[in-house]
Design an enzyme around this catalytic site. Structure first.
Site, PDB file in Angstrom:
ATOM      1  N   LYS A 121      49.910  11.994 -15.233  1.00 52.72           N
ATOM      2  CA  LYS A 121      48.689  11.232 -15.552  1.00 52.72           C
ATOM      3  C   LYS A 121      47.761  11.291 -14.342  1.00 52.72           C
ATOM      4  CE  LYS A 121      48.595   6.484 -15.827  1.00 52.72           C
ATOM      5  NZ  LYS A 121      47.617   6.102 -14.789  1.00 52.72           N
ATOM      6  N   GLU A 190      41.961   1.219 -19.177  1.00 55.64           N
ATOM      7  CA  GLU A 190      42.280   0.003 -18.423  1.00 55.64           C
ATOM      8  C   GLU A 190      41.069  -0.899 -18.278  1.00 55.64           C
ATOM      9  OE1 GLU A 190      44.509   0.734 -14.841  1.00 55.64           O
ATOM     10  OE2 GLU A 190      44.384  -1.353 -14.197  1.00 55.64           O
TER      11      GLU A 190
HETATM   12  O1  KIV Z   1      49.849   2.815 -11.991  1.00 55.99           O
HETATM   13  C1  KIV Z   1      49.931   2.114 -13.033  1.00 55.99           C
HETATM   14  O2  KIV Z   1      50.787   1.223 -13.148  1.00 55.99           O
HETATM   15  C2  KIV Z   1      48.994   2.367 -14.114  1.00 55.99           C
HETATM   16  C3  KIV Z   1      48.958   1.381 -15.246  1.00 55.99           C
HETATM   17  C4  KIV Z   1      48.380   0.096 -14.812  1.00 55.99           C
HETATM   18  C5  KIV Z   1      48.286   1.921 -16.433  1.00 55.99           C
HETATM   19  O3  KIV Z   1      48.270   3.316 -14.076  1.00 55.99           O
END
Ligand code: KIV
Length: 272
Positions: A121, A190
């Site tokens: 991600k 988010e």
């Molecule tokens: O790093 C993380 O925990 C996240 C979430 C808050 C979506 O990206």
């Protein structure tokens, strides 16, 4: 005790797409270590996110910026060893994908090879479209992340609600479409107004997972330590605490301290 009876078949990108098509809500929680990953996986969570929030939750930093690629790979490999069914996503840390497409590809390849994760991600929109296309063309599933992007906290000026006004909401909508066209297999949104997030989720074919983005999206994600009540210094409106593990842990440790101090532990039956 949860009544949820999880399927045992491994969650894949195809399964996530089918869940969106069938309007089955997708569940996602963060995990940074083997023990927590095993517990969440056994409970039936669909996606484990090895978030760069490990910088806050595991290491006590005030932002996610300091965590390194090697540290994310360490956390990712621990989680993968604990996950049998869940789809595991590892965050690409700040600095591991912004410098050039080559750096991004080499960071993503390291994450996939060294952790065994199912996807990476990364945070951001238009400036990353060609990077995402490059990763996807190399066979790496990519999850996008828009709205509040904590790696840009200094630019955003804090952790506030994003895409509030019409123009900002339209920009986020266009960026979300662009991420899907670039090949993302899912998108995290988010801290954006529910109406904005719902519009995005309805327009995209890929699953949209929200945190502080209302109920009109395809799934929800929270930081495990927050929703389990292990961290009480942080109480945003979107956070529901499903347990008070912090109190439970402090109570149990208090009992242990008392038992050791008064020499009632270990007992004869606990000794060799
Ligand atoms: O790093 C993380 O925990 C996240 C979430 C808050 C979506 O990206």
């Amino acid at each position: 005790m949860s009544q949820h009876q999880p399927e045992t078949k491994k969650v894949t990108t195809l399964r996530l797409a089918a869940m969106k098509a069938q309007r089955e809500p997708i569940t996602m929680l963060t995990a940074y270590d083997y023990t927590m990953a095993r517990l969440l996986d056994a409970a039936g969570i669909d996606i484990l996110l090895v978030g760069d929030s490990a910088a806050n939750v595991m290491a006590g930093h005030t932002t996610t910026l300091p965590i390194t690629l090697d540290q994310m790979i360490y956390h990712g490999s621990c989680v993968v060893r604990g996950a049998r069914r869940a789809f595991v996503v590892v965050d690409m840390p700040f600095g591991s994908y912004q410098i050039s497409e080559e750096t991004a590809l080499s960071s993503a390849v390291r994450i996939m090879k060294e952790t065994g994760a199912d996807a990476v991600k990364l945070e951001g929109g238009a400036h990353l479209f060609s990077t995402i296309q490059r990763l996807v063309a190399s066979g790496i599933p990519v999850v996008g992340h828009l709205g509040l992007t904590p790696q840009s906290v200094h630019q955003l000026g804090g952790y506030g609600l994003q895409a509030k006004e019409g123009e900002a909401a339209d920009r986020l909508y266009q960026q979300a479409l662009g991420l899907e066209q670039s090949g993302c297999c899912a998108l995290v949104l988010e801290k954006v107004p529910a109406e904005v997030a719902t519009r995005v989720a309805e327009a995209l074919r890929i699953p949209v997972i929200g945190i502080g983005a209302g109920s009109g999206v395809d799934g929800q994600v929270l930081v495990s330590q927050d929703m389990l009540g292990m961290e009480d210094s942080f109480s945003p409106k979107f956070l529901r605490r499903f347990a008070q593990l912090g109190d439970l842990i402090k109570g149990a440790v208090g009992d242990y301290i008392t038992a050791v101090k008064e020499r009632s532990f270990p007992s004869e039956s606990e000794s060799y």
